[in-house]
Design a protein around this motif. Structure first.
Motif, PDB file in Angstrom:
ATOM      1  N   HIS A 110      -3.182   7.824  -7.246  1.00 45.35           N
ATOM      2  CA  HIS A 110      -1.981   8.012  -6.432  1.00 45.35           C
ATOM      3  C   HIS A 110      -2.025   7.008  -5.280  1.00 45.35           C
ATOM      4  O   HIS A 110      -3.099   6.523  -4.910  1.00 45.35           O
ATOM      5  CB  HIS A 110      -1.902   9.438  -5.872  1.00 45.35           C
ATOM      6  CG  HIS A 110      -2.017  10.513  -6.911  1.00 45.35           C
ATOM      7  ND1 HIS A 110      -0.987  10.838  -7.757  1.00 45.35           N
ATOM      8  CD2 HIS A 110      -3.062  11.310  -7.263  1.00 45.35           C
ATOM      9  CE1 HIS A 110      -1.368  11.798  -8.580  1.00 45.35           C
ATOM     10  NE2 HIS A 110      -2.628  12.100  -8.296  1.00 45.35           N
ATOM     11  N   VAL A 111      -0.887   6.714  -4.739  1.00 45.85           N
ATOM     12  CA  VAL A 111      -0.801   5.798  -3.598  1.00 45.85           C
ATOM     13  C   VAL A 111      -1.676   6.306  -2.461  1.00 45.85           C
ATOM     14  O   VAL A 111      -1.700   7.507  -2.160  1.00 45.85           O
ATOM     15  CB  VAL A 111       0.663   5.664  -3.142  1.00 45.85           C
ATOM     16  CG1 VAL A 111       0.754   4.901  -1.828  1.00 45.85           C
ATOM     17  CG2 VAL A 111       1.494   4.969  -4.222  1.00 45.85           C
ATOM     18  N   ARG A 112      -2.450   5.397  -1.855  1.00 43.63           N
ATOM     19  CA  ARG A 112      -3.332   5.680  -0.714  1.00 43.63           C
ATOM     20  C   ARG A 112      -4.491   6.604  -1.067  1.00 43.63           C
ATOM     21  O   ARG A 112      -5.156   7.120  -0.182  1.00 43.63           O
ATOM     22  CB  ARG A 112      -2.544   6.293   0.456  1.00 43.63           C
ATOM     23  CG  ARG A 112      -1.415   5.447   1.001  1.00 43.63           C
ATOM     24  CD  ARG A 112      -1.946   4.236   1.721  1.00 43.63           C
ATOM     25  NE  ARG A 112      -0.889   3.469   2.387  1.00 43.63           N
ATOM     26  CZ  ARG A 112      -1.070   2.271   2.925  1.00 43.63           C
ATOM     27  NH1 ARG A 112      -2.255   1.704   2.879  1.00 43.63           N
ATOM     28  NH2 ARG A 112      -0.070   1.628   3.493  1.00 43.63           N
ATOM     29  N   ASP A 113      -4.757   6.814  -2.352  1.00 42.16           N
ATOM     30  CA  ASP A 113      -5.816   7.727  -2.769  1.00 42.16           C
ATOM     31  C   ASP A 113      -7.167   7.015  -2.737  1.00 42.16           C
ATOM     32  O   ASP A 113      -7.249   5.776  -2.752  1.00 42.16           O
ATOM     33  CB  ASP A 113      -5.537   8.223  -4.195  1.00 42.16           C
ATOM     34  CG  ASP A 113      -6.242   9.527  -4.511  1.00 42.16           C
ATOM     35  OD1 ASP A 113      -6.949  10.040  -3.623  1.00 42.16           O
ATOM     36  OD2 ASP A 113      -6.081  10.019  -5.649  1.00 42.16           O
TER      37      ASP A 113
ATOM     38  N   ILE B  17     -13.003  10.520  -7.122  1.00 38.62           N
ATOM     39  CA  ILE B  17     -12.306  11.727  -6.688  1.00 38.62           C
ATOM     40  C   ILE B  17     -11.518  12.396  -7.815  1.00 38.62           C
ATOM     41  O   ILE B  17     -11.448  13.625  -7.896  1.00 38.62           O
ATOM     42  CB  ILE B  17     -11.382  11.396  -5.484  1.00 38.62           C
ATOM     43  CG1 ILE B  17     -10.831  12.686  -4.882  1.00 38.62           C
ATOM     44  CG2 ILE B  17     -10.273  10.428  -5.891  1.00 38.62           C
ATOM     45  CD1 ILE B  17     -10.120  12.467  -3.552  1.00 38.62           C
ATOM     46  N   GLU B  18     -10.945  11.612  -8.709  1.00 38.06           N
ATOM     47  CA  GLU B  18     -10.136  12.185  -9.781  1.00 38.06           C
ATOM     48  C   GLU B  18     -10.997  12.919 -10.814  1.00 38.06           C
ATOM     49  O   GLU B  18     -10.513  13.804 -11.509  1.00 38.06           O
ATOM     50  CB  GLU B  18      -9.327  11.086 -10.469  1.00 38.06           C
ATOM     51  CG  GLU B  18      -8.191  11.584 -11.334  1.00 38.06           C
ATOM     52  CD  GLU B  18      -7.118  12.326 -10.546  1.00 38.06           C
ATOM     53  OE1 GLU B  18      -6.721  13.423 -10.976  1.00 38.06           O
ATOM     54  OE2 GLU B  18      -6.690  11.801  -9.499  1.00 38.06           O
ATOM     55  N   PHE B  19     -12.281  12.541 -10.893  1.00 37.29           N
ATOM     56  CA  PHE B  19     -13.163  13.092 -11.923  1.00 37.29           C
ATOM     57  C   PHE B  19     -14.309  13.907 -11.327  1.00 37.29           C
ATOM     58  O   PHE B  19     -15.367  14.037 -11.943  1.00 37.29           O
ATOM     59  CB  PHE B  19     -13.711  11.951 -12.788  1.00 37.29           C
ATOM     60  CG  PHE B  19     -12.640  11.077 -13.378  1.00 37.29           C
ATOM     61  CD1 PHE B  19     -11.672  11.613 -14.214  1.00 37.29           C
ATOM     62  CD2 PHE B  19     -12.582   9.725 -13.082  1.00 37.29           C
ATOM     63  CE1 PHE B  19     -10.674  10.810 -14.760  1.00 37.29           C
ATOM     64  CE2 PHE B  19     -11.599   8.912 -13.618  1.00 37.29           C
ATOM     65  CZ  PHE B  19     -10.632   9.456 -14.460  1.00 37.29           C
ATOM     66  N   ARG B  20     -14.095  14.451 -10.140  1.00 44.65           N
ATOM     67  CA  ARG B  20     -15.170  15.179  -9.464  1.00 44.65           C
ATOM     68  C   ARG B  20     -15.622  16.419 -10.231  1.00 44.65           C
ATOM     69  O   ARG B  20     -16.737  16.894 -10.038  1.00 44.65           O
ATOM     70  CB  ARG B  20     -14.763  15.544  -8.036  1.00 44.65           C
ATOM     71  CG  ARG B  20     -13.475  16.360  -7.935  1.00 44.65           C
ATOM     72  CD  ARG B  20     -12.982  16.397  -6.478  1.00 44.65           C
ATOM     73  NE  ARG B  20     -11.728  17.129  -6.332  1.00 44.65           N
ATOM     74  CZ  ARG B  20     -10.526  16.615  -6.535  1.00 44.65           C
ATOM     75  NH1 ARG B  20     -10.405  15.352  -6.916  1.00 44.65           N
ATOM     76  NH2 ARG B  20      -9.436  17.330  -6.355  1.00 44.65           N
ATOM     77  N   SER B  21     -14.783  16.946 -11.100  1.00 45.97           N
ATOM     78  CA  SER B  21     -15.161  18.138 -11.863  1.00 45.97           C
ATOM     79  C   SER B  21     -15.606  17.802 -13.287  1.00 45.97           C
ATOM     80  O   SER B  21     -15.885  18.701 -14.087  1.00 45.97           O
ATOM     81  CB  SER B  21     -13.995  19.135 -11.917  1.00 45.97           C
ATOM     82  OG  SER B  21     -12.888  18.562 -12.591  1.00 45.97           O
ATOM     83  N   VAL B  22     -15.695  16.522 -13.621  1.00 51.69           N
ATOM     84  CA  VAL B  22     -16.064  16.106 -14.977  1.00 51.69           C
ATOM     85  C   VAL B  22     -17.582  16.069 -15.111  1.00 51.69           C
ATOM     86  O   VAL B  22     -18.278  15.483 -14.274  1.00 51.69           O
ATOM     87  CB  VAL B  22     -15.488  14.712 -15.305  1.00 51.69           C
ATOM     88  CG1 VAL B  22     -16.053  14.176 -16.618  1.00 51.69           C
ATOM     89  CG2 VAL B  22     -13.964  14.779 -15.376  1.00 51.69           C
TER      90      VAL B  22
ATOM     91  N   GLY C 227       0.778  -1.226   0.000  1.00 49.65           N
ATOM     92  CA  GLY C 227       0.000   0.000   0.000  1.00 49.65           C
ATOM     93  C   GLY C 227       0.812   1.280   0.000  1.00 49.65           C
ATOM     94  O   GLY C 227       0.336   2.312  -0.502  1.00 49.65           O
ATOM     95  N   ASP C 228       2.018   1.254   0.524  1.00 52.34           N
ATOM     96  CA  ASP C 228       2.848   2.465   0.556  1.00 52.34           C
ATOM     97  C   ASP C 228       3.580   2.702  -0.762  1.00 52.34           C
ATOM     98  O   ASP C 228       4.096   3.811  -0.995  1.00 52.34           O
ATOM     99  CB  ASP C 228       3.881   2.370   1.685  1.00 52.34           C
ATOM    100  CG  ASP C 228       3.232   2.476   3.062  1.00 52.34           C
ATOM    101  OD1 ASP C 228       2.176   3.129   3.157  1.00 52.34           O
ATOM    102  OD2 ASP C 228       3.769   1.896   4.018  1.00 52.34           O
ATOM    103  N   ALA C 229       3.634   1.675  -1.605  1.00 53.51           N
ATOM    104  CA  ALA C 229       4.411   1.792  -2.845  1.00 53.51           C
ATOM    105  C   ALA C 229       3.561   1.740  -4.100  1.00 53.51           C
ATOM    106  O   ALA C 229       3.975   2.250  -5.142  1.00 53.51           O
ATOM    107  CB  ALA C 229       5.465   0.665  -2.900  1.00 53.51           C
ATOM    108  N   ASN C 230       2.381   1.129  -4.004  1.00 54.16           N
ATOM    109  CA  ASN C 230       1.579   0.896  -5.201  1.00 54.16           C
ATOM    110  C   ASN C 230       0.215   1.574  -5.150  1.00 54.16           C
ATOM    111  O   ASN C 230      -0.397   1.684  -4.086  1.00 54.16           O
ATOM    112  CB  ASN C 230       1.344  -0.602  -5.421  1.00 54.16           C
ATOM    113  CG  ASN C 230       2.612  -1.354  -5.767  1.00 54.16           C
ATOM    114  OD1 ASN C 230       3.020  -2.250  -5.027  1.00 54.16           O
ATOM    115  ND2 ASN C 230       3.257  -1.007  -6.871  1.00 54.16           N
TER     116      ASN C 230
END
Length: 469
Positions: free
Chosen positions: A129-132, A199-204, A95-98
């Motif tokens: 992103h990691v932990r996203d 979360i990555e597409f909240r403005s789409v 989880g910290d790397a991937n």
């Protein structure tokens, strides 16, 4: 924009990037996507697991029972299950790397006997992103190749393109859409629905993404509901009687709504429709959207204004690339066994009989009408006011050389006069309403539905300016 990369190079770039790690789950056409990553080399750094649960009993045991196996519901169950397993099993060690992902597809390719619909759902749920928190892209594809092997190959390519786009273009979703058919053509794959969320597409705004599909001709039709959610047309249309009205809806007026409601009252008396719930559609063509633009591209604010106003009226809306009515009719014929009706005013009916509109067709206007009026399709015609006289289906005149054809179609019942119209609405024209809005003439407010007037004033659509004081 990046030049289209070879599919194998895309898979290799993903494999060599240490961030991405996850599962590829595929049902229905072989492990076509996973195969690219193993062929590229270095897959151990990307692929935690691949799975093909072909047997329905096995699929149900893994993902839960499903009424339809090639459906958005089954795809979502696959994405949620596989992503959650990655989090549970791998978070402590990786989880910290991937950044974890789950890719899934559930498709039906050409069967041994042939003749079946070849389509499927593909999607990816991923951490950018990691932990996203996870984001997600889901699409519906139709495979157009005539051979199963070619369909499988195309599915593998579009799957790699989707993963590549999610990982490297998630911050620019329109570029991602443009890249989906890298190394393919629209003659092999059609994408008629795509949805971004998370979360990555909240403005789409997914309605703009639907518009993009039609602009790029990845699909001839895109659909969204009154809640703004994009819809997969075949699922919505399946077995439904359909009543569709084409217009500019700039803005939607009381005439537009009365046209649909008047036609619906007639439509529901058809024995083939009685007892079912017809689907009402408002249609915007790309030609109409482009005609309202000044820059050579669709004005997005104008498009969203119309979409919002139609949504306020509770309408399901389709965007099409079909200028000719027979092409829209054929699209609907291919996706529903229900009765189909088209609603239009007398001016549009006259335009349908303009022979120059069919100069590009080998069979001209006769070919177009042959395609359009099969399967008992009817045109529901709203009258117009001209020089103080009401013009109807029975009194309108078309080009002299086509009047006999018109009379024949009218006599056989292809046109249905909407005699249940509201006479007070006939003088209302969209272009006059639009002018009144910009001029501050309050008369326009009574010429549109109340919810439309409220939204125009609230958001300042069509150059509306609030009065001072």
């Amino acid at each position: 924009m990046e030049v289209a990369a070879d599919t194998l190079q895309k898979a290799l770039r993903i494999n060599l990037d240490p961030r991405w790690y996850g599962t590829i789950a595929e049902i229905g056409a072989g492990q076509e996507v996973a195969r690219w990553f193993f062929r590229a080399g270095g897959a151990a750094g990307t692929v935690a697991k691949t799975i093909s649960a072909y047997d329905m009993a096995v699929s149900d045991a893994v993902y839960g029972r499903s009424g339809r196996y090639v459906s958005s519901q089954r795809l979502q169950a696959m994405l949620d299950h596989e992503f959650q397993l990655n989090m549970e099993r791998l978070d402590d060690s990786r989880g910290d790397a991937n950044a974890f992902f789950a890719f899934a597809d559930t498709v039906v390719a050409r069967s041994y006997r042939g003749g079946n619909e070849c389509h499927g759902w593909i999607g990816v749920k991923f951490q950018s992103h990691v932990r996203d928190e996870p984001s997600q892209i889901v699409a519906h594809v139709r495979m157009l190749d005539t051979e199963a092997a070619l369909q499988q190959e195309a599915l593998g390519v579009v799957g790699v393109n989707l993963l590549y786009g999610a990982f490297f273009h998630h911050h620019e979703p329109e570029v991602m859409i443009e890249s989906l058919l890298d190394r393919l053509t629209t003659g092999r794959i059609e994408i008629d629905m795509i949805q971004f969320k998370g979360i990555e597409f909240r403005s789409v705004d997914n309605r703009l993404m639907a518009l993009k599909l039609v602009q790029l001709r990845l699909s001839g039709v895109a659909m969204f509901g009154p809640d703004g959610d994009v819809l997969q047309p075949s699922e919505v249309l399946r077995k439904r009687p359909v009543l569709v009205e084409r217009g500019s809806f700039r803005p939607p007026t009381v005439v537009n709504i009365d046209m649909l409601q008047s036609a619906l009252a007639k439509f529901e008396t058809d024995p083939a429709v009685a007892g079912t719930e017809p689907l009402l559609l408002t249609e915007l063509t790309m030609a109409n959207l482009m005609a309202a633009a000044t820059s050579g591209t669709v004005n997005r604010r104008d498009f969203l204004a119309r979409a919002d106003l139609l949504a306020a009226c509770g309408m399901t809306t389709i965007i099409t690339d079909y200028v000719e009515y027979h092409r829209l009719a054929q699209y609907l014929f291919d996706r529903t066994t229900g009765r189909i009706g088209m609603v239009m005013g007398v001016p549009s009916l006259v335009d349908v009989f303009r022979e120059s509109n069919y100069a590009h067709m080998p069979g001209g206007i006769l070919e177009s009408f042959g395609r359009m009026f099969k399967n008992e399709l009817k045109l529901f015609i709203y009258p117009m006011l001209r020089d103080g006289e009401v013009v109807t289906v029975d009194t309108v005149r078309v080009e002299p050389e086509l009047q006999s054809l018109y009379d024949y179609l009218n006599a056989r019942g292809s046109f249905l006069h909407l005699d249940n119209y509201k006479p007070d609405y006939l003088p209302i024209l969209s272009r006059d309403v639009l002018r009144r809005i910009a001029d501050g003439d309050e008369v326009w407010e009574a010429q549109v539905p109340g919810e439309v007037a409220e939204l125009i004033k609230k958001r300042g659509f069509f150059d509306y300016r609030r009065p001072y004081g």
